[in-house]
Enzyme design. Sequence first.
Site, PDB file in Angstrom:
ATOM      1  N   ASN A 116      50.165  22.410  30.888  1.00 46.24           N
ATOM      2  CA  ASN A 116      49.329  23.304  30.080  1.00 46.24           C
ATOM      3  C   ASN A 116      47.938  23.494  30.680  1.00 46.24           C
ATOM      4  O   ASN A 116      47.445  24.618  30.779  1.00 46.24           O
ATOM      5  CB  ASN A 116      49.224  22.780  28.647  1.00 46.24           C
ATOM      6  CG  ASN A 116      50.580  22.772  27.946  1.00 46.24           C
ATOM      7  OD1 ASN A 116      51.545  23.315  28.480  1.00 46.24           O
ATOM      8  ND2 ASN A 116      50.656  22.152  26.782  1.00 46.24           N
ATOM      9  N   THR A 161      30.280  71.976  31.116  1.00 42.36           N
ATOM     10  CA  THR A 161      30.487  71.264  29.856  1.00 42.36           C
ATOM     11  C   THR A 161      31.623  72.036  29.194  1.00 42.36           C
ATOM     12  O   THR A 161      31.711  73.271  29.346  1.00 42.36           O
ATOM     13  CB  THR A 161      29.229  71.263  28.958  1.00 42.36           C
ATOM     14  OG1 THR A 161      28.874  72.612  28.653  1.00 42.36           O
ATOM     15  CG2 THR A 161      28.051  70.565  29.627  1.00 42.36           C
ATOM     16  N   HIS A 162      32.501  71.340  28.511  1.00 45.83           N
ATOM     17  CA  HIS A 162      33.699  71.964  27.918  1.00 45.83           C
ATOM     18  C   HIS A 162      34.550  72.659  28.987  1.00 45.83           C
ATOM     19  O   HIS A 162      35.286  73.594  28.676  1.00 45.83           O
ATOM     20  CB  HIS A 162      33.331  72.974  26.834  1.00 45.83           C
ATOM     21  CG  HIS A 162      32.303  72.471  25.863  1.00 45.83           C
ATOM     22  ND1 HIS A 162      32.640  71.781  24.722  1.00 45.83           N
ATOM     23  CD2 HIS A 162      30.944  72.531  25.896  1.00 45.83           C
ATOM     24  CE1 HIS A 162      31.512  71.454  24.069  1.00 45.83           C
ATOM     25  NE2 HIS A 162      30.475  71.877  24.767  1.00 45.83           N
ATOM     26  N   SER A 283      56.330  70.012  49.052  1.00 45.67           N
ATOM     27  CA  SER A 283      57.438  70.200  48.126  1.00 45.67           C
ATOM     28  C   SER A 283      58.695  70.461  48.936  1.00 45.67           C
ATOM     29  O   SER A 283      58.633  71.117  49.975  1.00 45.67           O
ATOM     30  CB  SER A 283      57.148  71.390  47.214  1.00 45.67           C
ATOM     31  OG  SER A 283      58.353  71.914  46.697  1.00 45.67           O
ATOM     32  N   LYS A 289      53.400  74.408  49.416  1.00 43.41           N
ATOM     33  CA  LYS A 289      52.734  73.410  48.579  1.00 43.41           C
ATOM     34  C   LYS A 289      52.092  72.257  49.338  1.00 43.41           C
ATOM     35  O   LYS A 289      52.642  71.764  50.317  1.00 43.41           O
ATOM     36  CB  LYS A 289      53.732  72.812  47.581  1.00 43.41           C
ATOM     37  CG  LYS A 289      54.242  73.820  46.581  1.00 43.41           C
ATOM     38  CD  LYS A 289      53.308  73.992  45.421  1.00 43.41           C
ATOM     39  CE  LYS A 289      53.623  72.969  44.370  1.00 43.41           C
ATOM     40  NZ  LYS A 289      52.788  73.166  43.191  1.00 43.41           N
ATOM     41  N   GLU A 296      46.994  62.119  41.433  1.00 49.18           N
ATOM     42  CA  GLU A 296      47.907  62.207  40.278  1.00 49.18           C
ATOM     43  C   GLU A 296      48.503  60.841  39.939  1.00 49.18           C
ATOM     44  O   GLU A 296      48.601  60.451  38.779  1.00 49.18           O
ATOM     45  CB  GLU A 296      49.048  63.189  40.570  1.00 49.18           C
ATOM     46  CG  GLU A 296      48.630  64.631  40.552  1.00 49.18           C
ATOM     47  CD  GLU A 296      49.760  65.554  40.994  1.00 49.18           C
ATOM     48  OE1 GLU A 296      50.135  66.415  40.203  1.00 49.18           O
ATOM     49  OE2 GLU A 296      50.274  65.402  42.115  1.00 49.18           O
ATOM     50  N   LYS A 331      51.439  36.457  32.530  1.00 45.96           N
ATOM     51  CA  LYS A 331      51.315  36.623  33.980  1.00 45.96           C
ATOM     52  C   LYS A 331      51.715  37.991  34.488  1.00 45.96           C
ATOM     53  O   LYS A 331      50.979  38.615  35.262  1.00 45.96           O
ATOM     54  CB  LYS A 331      52.105  35.530  34.692  1.00 45.96           C
ATOM     55  CG  LYS A 331      51.395  34.205  34.569  1.00 45.96           C
ATOM     56  CD  LYS A 331      52.237  33.050  34.993  1.00 45.96           C
ATOM     57  CE  LYS A 331      51.721  31.808  34.303  1.00 45.96           C
ATOM     58  NZ  LYS A 331      51.857  31.871  32.819  1.00 45.96           N
TER      59      LYS A 331
HETATM   60  N1  ARG Z   1      55.361  28.223  32.912  1.00 47.95           N
HETATM   61  C1  ARG Z   1      54.487  27.837  31.865  1.00 47.95           C
HETATM   62  C2  ARG Z   1      53.490  28.956  31.547  1.00 47.95           C
HETATM   63  O1  ARG Z   1      53.380  29.817  32.323  1.00 47.95           O
HETATM   64  C3  ARG Z   1      53.742  26.612  32.264  1.00 47.95           C
HETATM   65  C4  ARG Z   1      53.282  25.784  31.111  1.00 47.95           C
HETATM   66  C5  ARG Z   1      54.454  25.221  30.427  1.00 47.95           C
HETATM   67  N2  ARG Z   1      54.115  24.260  29.461  1.00 47.95           N
HETATM   68  C6  ARG Z   1      54.991  23.828  28.539  1.00 47.95           C
HETATM   69  N3  ARG Z   1      54.593  22.961  27.711  1.00 47.95           N
HETATM   70  N4  ARG Z   1      56.192  24.327  28.468  1.00 47.95           N
HETATM   71  O2  ARG Z   1      52.847  28.970  30.540  1.00 47.95           O
END
Ligand code: ARG
Length: 465
Positions: A116, A161-162, A283, A289, A296, A331
């Site tokens: 953790n 503007t606009h 294109s 084109k 974009e 993540k």
């Molecule tokens: N892979 C977990 C995460 O990204 C790591 C921490 C996991 N901790 C646990 N008590 N299961 O959060």
Amino acid sequence: MQDSNPSSKPWAGRFNEPTDAFVEAFTASVDFDRRLYRYDIQGSIAHATMLARQGILTEPERDAIVAGLEAVRARIDAGTFVWSIPLEDVHMNVESALTQDIGSIGKKLHTGRSRNDQVATDVRLWLRDEIETIRAEIQRLQLALLDLAEREADTILPGFTHLQVAQPITFGHHMLAWFEMLDRDSERLADCRRRLNVMPLGAAALAGTTYPIDRHYTAQLLGFDRPAENSLDAVSDRDFAIEFTADAAILMMHLSRFSEELILWSSAQFGFVDLSDSFCTGSSIMPQKKNPDVPELVRGKSGRIFGHLMGLLTLMKAQPLAYNKDNQEDKEPLFDSVDNLKGSLKVYADMMAKVSCNRERMRAAAKQGFSTATDLADYLVRKGIPFRDAHEIVGKAVALGVREGRDLAELTLAELQQFSPEIGEDVFEVLTLEGSVAARDHIGGTAPVQVRAAIGRARERLAHG
Ligand code: ARG
């Protein structure tokens, strides 16, 4: 990837049955969190170094662990490391490889630590580096804008503007507006980095640890400003990821606005700028084109980053203290935000260095739409007429111009004088485009002399930023 085997899991002591095969894949994060491995190993080396300094590990144990971790890192760098899904995440993959390599000393690394506080540390270390890279790319783009602003400091185009022609402005001034937006974006990221540079390690699972650790020392080894004050907060909050993504969303919002203008300006209807062929595509059916794909796509990518911000806020919302597995979901949106932001900035910095301006087209457009009407009103005010009356007089002159299909500068003195006897021969100086922009001669104004001064100040700021 290796097979499932309950006894191979570092946490399997209390378990009698193996993990369901689907659950194993469902709960694993190694497919994406392996990108953190360098930071994971950096954190582990600092942790082991601190443990030895505190007498919790012996020096030979520390040396074996550090050398072992460096060897694992070399294998991952070289692409020969075998990642295991049953080992769930980057942390357990690295630790288990270490133990396989150096034997049971490897099992001592996790003393006084939990995944953790480990994962919270890894993500902060990683993001800290990414923010540096992103700020360098912002700066590269800012320098390209300053070069362009310098080349086109005198170039006149209509300001809108606009999206209706409003007043003449200089192209350099327009580029400096973009520069300012990016400058605030960069400052926001610097601020985010300052707040995230606090170390979770030592919080362990949630309550701290019973070993005599020295968190200040570990923080110093890892370049953190200080250890986090509260262990529960340290392992559970992902506000730094949300803050980064909010900053990224604002930056992408800015890039989407630049994109919109480049797309309009490079169209046949505007024809103000030409994007280099190397940043456009054709294109497959329409031979004529040349499409502004890069702006974009950047405009489009803003959408996914706004989405990641909402995703992360919703992920964090209402989570009770302390760590919850929900946080594993932080993540992918964070990684995707970083990747797309970096890509967008890189392509923009490269593209803006090659933009060319069509000065004649911009000038012709500025001559349409009565863009110097405000200058005529200001002229009348200087002759002693109250601004509201002047506004009315010019409105009438514009109406005549619309009927006749002529710009204000194309009306005769006699025609203009029907609306006010105060109008004299000198009026034609203020009705020119050059006169109009040159008159806005104060800090923040569009006059070429002010644009050049602003470029100088902007270069100073970048050099000392
Ligand atoms: N892979 C977990 C995460 O990204 C790591 C921490 C996991 N901790 C646990 N008590 N299961 O959060």
